[in-house]
Design a protein around this motif. Sequence first.
Motif, PDB file in Angstrom:
ATOM      1  N   ALA A  79      30.729  83.682  92.815  1.00  0.00           N
ATOM      2  CA  ALA A  79      29.612  83.376  93.811  1.00  0.00           C
ATOM      3  C   ALA A  79      28.978  82.163  93.184  1.00  0.00           C
ATOM      4  N   PRO A  83      25.959  74.843  95.923  1.00  0.00           N
ATOM      5  CA  PRO A  83      27.207  74.552  96.540  1.00  0.00           C
ATOM      6  C   PRO A  83      27.481  73.028  95.956  1.00  0.00           C
ATOM      7  N   MET A  91      32.219  79.067 104.301  1.00  0.00           N
ATOM      8  CA  MET A  91      31.747  79.625 103.273  1.00  0.00           C
ATOM      9  C   MET A  91      30.916  81.096 103.741  1.00  0.00           C
ATOM     10  N   TYR A  92      31.219  82.160 102.873  1.00  0.00           N
ATOM     11  CA  TYR A  92      30.214  83.264 103.046  1.00  0.00           C
ATOM     12  C   TYR A  92      29.096  82.986 102.427  1.00  0.00           C
ATOM     13  N   THR A  93      27.885  83.408 102.959  1.00  0.00           N
ATOM     14  CA  THR A  93      26.496  83.111 102.303  1.00  0.00           C
ATOM     15  C   THR A  93      25.560  84.436 102.317  1.00  0.00           C
ATOM     16  N   TYR A 108      27.327  81.379  97.309  1.00  0.00           N
ATOM     17  CA  TYR A 108      28.392  80.954  98.220  1.00  0.00           C
ATOM     18  C   TYR A 108      29.591  81.214  97.595  1.00  0.00           C
ATOM     19  N   LYS A 111      35.487  81.043 102.062  1.00  0.00           N
ATOM     20  CA  LYS A 111      36.125  82.132 102.545  1.00  0.00           C
ATOM     21  C   LYS A 111      37.483  82.240 102.493  1.00  0.00           C
ATOM     22  N   ILE A 139      28.734  89.946 100.924  1.00  0.00           N
ATOM     23  CA  ILE A 139      29.629  88.829 100.767  1.00  0.00           C
ATOM     24  C   ILE A 139      31.120  89.366 101.151  1.00  0.00           C
TER      25      ILE A 139
END
Length: 191
Positions: A79, A83, A91-93, A108, A111, A139
């Motif tokens: 992670a 960014p 993105m997953y955050t 971040y 995905k 996440i």
Amino acid sequence: MKLLKDRILKEGHCLSGNILKVDSFINHQIDPEFTMEMGKEFVRRFADVKIDKVLTIESSGIAIGMAVAYELKKRLVFARKNPSLLMQEDMYTCPIASYTKKEAKLVYVLKKFLQAGENVLIIDDFMADGNAAMGLANIVEQAGGNVVGIGIAIEKSFQHGAKRVREAGYRVESLARIASLANGQIIFDED
């Protein structure tokens, strides 16, 4: 892990605010052979679960996560705390508060690097309040993955983060558990 405890006693330094400084071998200068031994120990401890991917957080978790991923022959994802301009995809955050930096950062993960149904092992260098572990687990769950365990090099058990994470239903394996850093003395929990 006796090897880690011995190294902490030899090279670790207590700072005010319940902080243990191990920058000579884990999180500033890295001892590659020693880090690989930690990787082997995590693989041994999680031998009973299927692991598809290893997840950590930049930057101190990357070396240990890499050692684990290498031993497993699996991919490592980390992670990011900031960014990159290259991160233009979905993105997953998740916000994660840092104990030592006294600030929260959004982290971040693209995905495309975490898939639904994957069994993910989370690895990190320290656990104090459990925020990084809980954020990374969030996440994985956003991705539809399964957290099969959380491996921590050094757990500060007196800060209750690991208890919080375990009570949330996650398996935590710590290589060294510290009961106290009071008065500049490093006291380990009994295994």
